[in-house]
Design an enzyme around this catalytic site. Structure first.
Site: not given
Ligand code: ADP
Ligand code: ADP
Ligand code: ZN
Length: 230
Positions: A26, A101, A140, A173, A184
């Site tokens: 994302k 979420r 990551r 992270r 998660r």
């Molecule tokens: P990811 O990369 O795993 O999708 P995020 O950066 O979006 O993670 O979120 C990291 C953490 O922040 C989540 O595990 C949760 O604890 C909190 N968080 C983020 N967005 C939300 C939301 N919309 N509702 C509840 N908790 C959230």
């Molecule tokens: P999210 O925001 O959904 O948690 P991220 O964009 O942070 O996901 O991506 C999660 C991890 O996977 C990062 O280390 C990123 O560089 C890697 N990644 C993202 N897109 C791809 C892809 N299409 N193929 C392989 N690795 C990817």
């Protein structure tokens, strides 16, 4: 054009949601979408991490949930998003990343948008297998400066430990550890995945195969969203 039975004032508005499990890509896709469709990227995860870093009261409360990989309470994140939607840069559209979420968060977003006479244009769902997600999250690295995500193997920065985009320092992270990642993913399945059906009922969902390369994934997203327009 009508949305939810109402005439929309601005047909070119992109009120977008990016949905998908942790690690689906994302954040990686969000910066490209935000640039091309000229909408602000709103990541509740980034906003919460900044609150934790600045040790605000909200950050201090959110930290224990985030460290465990649990969701921060709905009222906290709903408050964050409502405040953010008051900022003038969201008037022409937005890209929500990591919000909503839960069903109550989705209902609160619908209500907030309705009171602004707006509605969601599209929900882009990025789908990736669970074992791939674990590999992505465990490798990551995030930029301290601009929050851009990198990966040690799949998307390595040109210089180790340094952000390609802004020169910032890359870090891992606290919640990208295997045990927290499994929690998660379980929470995603239970609390967030039902949102796909919620938005399907409104005919808003575009399903994207997130297993391909970032460029291929972005091409699919663009096809689903259509031209950016003016
Ligand atoms: P990811 O990369 O795993 O999708 P995020 O950066 O979006 O993670 O979120 C990291 C953490 O922040 C989540 O595990 C949760 O604890 C909190 N968080 C983020 N967005 C939300 C939301 N919309 N509702 C509840 N908790 C959230
Ligand atoms: P999210 O925001 O959904 O948690 P991220 O964009 O942070 O996901 O991506 C999660 C991890 O996977 C990062 O280390 C990123 O560089 C890697 N990644 C993202 N897109 C791809 C892809 N299409 N193929 C392989 N690795 C990817
Ligand atoms: Zn950076």
């Amino acid at each position: 054009m009508t949305v939810n039975g109402k005439e929309t004032a601005n047909v070119a508005q992109f009120n977008l949601i990016l949905l998908g499990p942790p690690g689906a890509g994302k954040g990686t896709q969000a910066s490209r979408i935000a640039a091309e469709y000229a909408v602000p990227h709103i990541s509740t995860g980034d906003i919460l991490r900044s609150a934790v870093k600045n040790q605000t009261p909200m950050g201090l409360e959110a930290k224990r949930y985030m460290d465990a990989g649990d969701l921060v309470p709905d009222e906290v994140v709903i408050g964050i998003v409502k405040d953010r939607l008051q900022e003038p840069d969201t008037a022409g559209g937005f890209l929500m990343d990591g919000f909503p979420r839960t069903i109550p968060q989705a209902e609160a977003l619908d209500a907030a948008l309705e009171s602004l006479d707006r509605a969601i244009s599209k929900t882009v769902v990025i789908l990736v297998d669970e074992e791939d997600l674990v590999r992505r999250l465990s490798g990551r690295r995030i930029c301290r400066g601009c929050q851009a995500p990198f990966h040690l193997l799949f998307n390595a920065p040109k210089e180790e430990g340094v952000c390609d985009k802004c020169g910032g320092e890359l870090y891992q992270r606290d919640d990208d550890t295997e045990a927290t990642v499994r929690n998660r993913l379980a929470i995603y399945r239970k609390q967030t995945e039902p949102l796909i059906e919620y938005y399907d009922r409104a005919g808003l969902v575009a399903r994207i195969d997130g297993a391909k390369t970032p460029d291929q994934v972005y091409d699919e997203i663009r096809s689903a969203l259509g031209p950016a327009g003016e």
